[in-house]
Structure formats: structure tokens, C-alpha cells
Design an enzyme around this catalytic site. Structure first.
Site, short mmCIF file in Angstrom:
data_model
loop_
_atom_site.label_atom_id
_atom_site.label_comp_id
_atom_site.label_asym_id
_atom_site.label_seq_id
_atom_site.Cartn_x
_atom_site.Cartn_y
_atom_site.Cartn_z
N PRO A 35 0.82 -1.21 0.00
CA PRO A 35 0.00 0.00 0.00
C PRO A 35 0.85 1.27 0.00
O PRO A 35 1.92 1.31 0.64
CB PRO A 35 -0.79 -0.10 1.31
N CYS A 73 2.93 29.75 -15.19
CA CYS A 73 2.46 30.26 -16.48
C CYS A 73 1.93 29.13 -17.35
O CYS A 73 2.54 28.75 -18.35
CB CYS A 73 3.59 31.01 -17.17
N ARG A 112 -1.35 16.69 -9.06
CA ARG A 112 -2.45 15.77 -9.36
C ARG A 112 -3.64 16.41 -10.08
O ARG A 112 -4.19 15.80 -11.01
CB ARG A 112 -2.92 15.04 -8.09
C1 LIG Z 1 2.25 2.54 -7.09
C2 LIG Z 1 2.35 1.12 -6.72
C3 LIG Z 1 1.85 0.68 -5.50
C4 LIG Z 1 1.11 1.57 -4.54
O1 LIG Z 1 -0.10 2.01 -5.05
P1 LIG Z 1 -1.08 2.88 -4.11
O2 LIG Z 1 -2.23 3.17 -4.99
O3 LIG Z 1 -0.34 4.11 -3.74
O4 LIG Z 1 -1.43 2.05 -2.94
C5 LIG Z 1 2.04 -0.65 -5.18
N1 LIG Z 1 2.68 -1.50 -6.00
C6 LIG Z 1 3.17 -1.11 -7.20
C7 LIG Z 1 3.87 -2.08 -8.05
C8 LIG Z 1 3.01 0.21 -7.60
O5 LIG Z 1 3.49 0.59 -8.78
#
Ligand SMILES: *Cc1c(COP(=O)(O)O)cnc(C)c1O
Length: 426
Positions: A285, A353, A323
Site C-alpha cells: 500500500p 504560467c 495531481r
Molecule cells: C504505485 C504502486 C503501488 C502503490 O499504489 P497505491 O495506490 O499508492 O497504494 C504498489 N505496487 C506497485 C507495483 C506500484 O506501482
């Protein structure tokens, strides 16, 4: 004045008319460190981690924080001390983990484009697993490992072709995404891997996307992955760990993702039903551990009311908070010291800009020049994606613990930005 529920509660809350993170008054931190300023709550991060730990109580699990969400050394150190491993996606990420006191053997290395030098670095550090994303990568990894007299611990990343129902830029488990190995190629890839001299098969993994707010795509991906485990093990190749990736969403604006504990109760029930409940498990996560633990504090520089639109120009911009510009993402924006009900809607924009430099459209606010605002849910994929566009230095970061606060990164100076450059002929 009626306020919406704040993402980040209960750690983020108004106390005596002042927005606070834990017991720290954000306006006071802004006075000390200037704006734009990122502030993170340690208790919110550890609280999010605890939800996962509760969900996995009694199981063998390694939680690997996907540090690309927020790679601050202070944040990595916090998770390392709490027992986490790390999901890294570059050699630089690995250096950060080691510098912050993380253990190499709890590191997994993901990503479709690992270089030979990154493979060497990971092997020499003794990381726990390479999550391999293509057949070509597997051959190179075996070669690099053999040249060092080592065997690379490997997990194959499965692309389960499951729609996570999220933004197209952050869905990763569909057939036409660049990630993972297509379902039908997985078994032959394991057979090939098991025969390579520099490879030791240890696991299987998948990661279907990010900001996922439903349990169903996870359950579907899990079923497909377990089908593959059955097939691979029937071919005589044993798989020690099952890695289910990350991707659990957070509340940005009334989103209602399952709680980590609830999600894992559902997933573990399926795992048990299929006889895999006692395996070594891993998860990766990122956003759900840090996203709602952070805010970005910004000052209102100018108000420019107009016929069509009212612009509220703030000192944070798309280089700090990419984002919205990148994914049309929504972040709540609230005053630090609310005093009047909003009578108008405002376009909250930065100084860069580009017309794409906006932080929020049509926001009901009652801003005055010099006011401080907080952009919420800014703990994940904000500072980690920040740039120097328009020669803007990256913002400082503060980690709050109760009433205490620690500056974990100071504001980047223009001298630091120019340090690697030289005029031609010098
Ligand atoms: C980005 C990523 C995550 C984490 O994703 P979240 O949406 O931030 O939990 C986990 N594993 C891999 C391989 C990723 O590229």
C-alpha cells in the site's frame, strides 16, 4: 458555518476556529516555515498502518510501503520503525530506504524498466524480491545475478486483465497497460524462470491500479492469481509468497473506499476458502497509508474577481501539487481560520504560467488576500511528484507528532536548483 467532513479526520480538525493537524496549529507552522508548506501527521500514518495490521491479525504478512507515494526520509524511517518493508521502483528509492534505516531483506523492487545497474544494486544490498514485469527482464536479471555469483529472488507480476474502475492513468492491471506479464504467458514464464541459473522463484504478485474504491476488482484479481498459483505449482514450481499489491483508495471528496480492515477480511475469507490462508502474504500500500495524513498550506496572494470566473491566486502551484493538472484530481481546499460563509465560487490557481495550473475549480470560499488555505489529502503523490517548473524551489515538509513538529525537509533554495549546472565552456 456548516463544514463538510474533512478527509484526514480525526487527526485533522478545527479546534477553537483553527485548523489543526493533531495538536499543531497549521497557521503557526506556516508562520515558522513559510508557504507553500507540506505538513504530515505521524499518528494518521501509523493509524492507517494499524488498520492493515488489524486486518491481517494472525496471518503471516509483510506490509511493504510503496514509497513512491511519499519518499521523505522521515516518513520512511517512521514506517521502518513500525516494522514495514518497502516497495521500491528505482535504485534511488532503494538508497533512500537504506539511508532511513529500512532493512534490505524487506524490500521488493517493482517497475517495468529496471536497469542492469539497479539490478546489481538490489542484488548486492540483498533485497527480498524482484517483482519481474517481462520475460526479457527475467533473462537480464539472471545474467546480472550470475555475473555476481548470486541468484535473484523473483516474483512474477501478473497482469490479470481486471478493470479497477479508476482513472485511466492509474489503472495498471488491464491488458493494454504496460505492467506485468499477460495471464496466458505467466505459466510459461515461471517454467522459464525456474530453469534460469541466476533466478530463484519465490513469489507471485499483482497490482491492478490506484485509488480503487471497491473490493470487487481485488477479489477478481485474487481469483485469477490463485488460479495461476495452482497451475504453476502443478508444474512443480513452488511459490512461497503471494503479493496482492497496493491500490486501496482514500477519501478525497466523499469517496467511500472500504476500510483496509474490511477489505482484507473479505479477501482473506476468499483466500481461506481456496486453501491459501496460511501462505506468506505481502501487500504494497502507498496512498492509503499517507494520503490523508498530509495537507499543503498555501497563502492567498491575490483575488481577481471577473465576469466569467473569480480567480483566487495562491502561492502553491502545479509544481507542488501536480495531481489536479495531471489527472483532473480533486483535493478539498479549506480555510485555516474560517470566518465567513462563502458567497461566491472561486477558481483556485497557482502562479505558474500554464492554464493547467489550477488546484480547484468552482470552490465555495470566502478568501481574503493574505489568508491561509489548506489543500487536503496531500500526503501522497504530491511532494513525490513535485518539480522545479518555473524555477520554483520544492516546498518544505513538517512531520507532526502530537503537539511537537519536526522539519523533515527544508525549503529548496535557488542555489541548490542551479548547483548541477554550468555555463558552456566552464
Ligand atoms: C504505485 C504502486 C503501488 C502503490 O499504489 P497505491 O495506490 O499508492 O497504494 C504498489 N505496487 C506497485 C507495483 C506500484 O506501482
Amino acid at each position: 458555518m456548516i463544514m463538510k467532513k474533512l478527509p484526514g479526520e480525526p487527526y485533522l480538525a478545527y479546534q477553537n476556529g483553527e485548523l489543526c493537524l493533531e495538536s499543531a496549529r497549521l497557521s503557526e507552522l506556516a508562520r515558522t516555515h513559510g508557504t507553500p508548506l507540506f505538513v504530515y501527521s505521524q499518528a494518521a500514518m501509523l493509524g492507517a498502518l494499524a488498520a492493515y495490521q488489524r486486518g491481517f491479525a494472525g496471518r503471516q504478512v509483510q506490509i511493504c510501503y510503496a514509497m513512491k507515494a511519499n519518499p521523505a526520509l522521515g516518513v520512511i524511517a517512521l514506517f521502518a520503525q513500525a516494522g514495514c518493508g518497502f516497495d521500491v521502483v528505482s535504485g534511488g528509492d532503494l538508497d533512500r530506504v537504506l539511508a532511513a534505516g529500512g532493512e534490505a531483506k524487506k524490500v521488493i523492487f517493482s517497475g517495468v524498466g529496471k536497469t542492469r545497474s539497479e539490478m546489481r544494486q538490489g542484488l548486492q544490498a540483498g533485497i527480498g524480491c524482484f517483482n519481474v514485469e517481462s520475460e526479457a527482464e527475467l533473462d537480464v536479471l539472471s545474467e546480472v545475478a550470475c555475473s555476481l555469483g548470486l541468484r535473484a529472488p523473483v516474483s512474477i507480476r501478473v497482469n490479470p486483465n481486471v478493470d479497477p474502475q479508476t482513472h485511466p492513468y492509474i489503472s495498471t492491471g488491464l491488458k493494454d497497460n504496460k505492467f506485468g506479464i499477460a495471464h496466458e504467458r505467466v505459466l510459461p514464464t515461471y517454467v522459464h524462470a525456474a530453469a534460469l541459473p541466476g533466478i530463484r522463484v519465490v513469489g507471485i504478485d499483482c497490482h491492478i491500479g490506484s485509488q480503487i474504491t471497491q473490493a470487487e476488482p481485488y477479489l477478481e484479481a485474487m481469483d485469477r492469481m490463485l488460479d495461476l498459483v495452482d497451475a504453476v505449482e502443478a508444474a512443480g514450481i513452488s511459490i512461497e509468497h503471494l503479493d496482492f499489491g497496493g491500490g486501496l483508495g482514500i477519501d478525497y471528496n466523499g469517496d467511500t473506499p472500504p476500510d483496509a480492515g474490511q477489505l482484507w477480511a473479505a479477501l482473506l475469507a476468499k483466500l481461506d476458502a481456496r486453501g491459501f490462508g496460511q501462505r506468506q502474504l505481502m501487500i504494497e500500500p502507498g496512498r492509503s497509508l499517507v494520503g490523508n495524513a498530509g495537507v499543503c498550506v498555501t497563502e492567498v496572494l491575490y483575488l481577481k474577481p471577473g465576469e466569467q470566473k473569480n480567480f483566487c491566486i495562491v502561492d502553491a502551484a502545479m509544481n507542488d501539487l501536480p495531481r489536479p493538472a495531471m489527472y483532473q484530481a480533486y483535493h478539498q481546499i479549506v480555510p485555516l481560520q474560517p470566518r465567513a460563509d462563502a458567497t461566491q465560487v472561486w477558481e483556485v490557481v497557482g502562479p505558474i504560467c500554464e492554464s493547467g495550473d489550477w488546484l480547484g475549480h468552482d470552490r465555495a470560499l470566502a478568501p481574503r488576500q493574505g489568508d491561509l488555505l489548506a489543500v487536503l489529502s496531500a500526503g501522497a503523490y504530491c511532494m513525490s511528484m513535485a518539480s522545479n517548473y518555473n524555477s520554483r524551489g520544492r516546498a518544505p515538509e513538517v512531520l507532526v507528532d502530537g503537539a511537537q513538529s519536526h522539519l523533515i525537509r527544508r525549503r529548496e533554495t535557488i542555489a541548490e536548483q542551479m548547483q548541477q549546472e554550468q555555463l558552456p565552456g566552464h
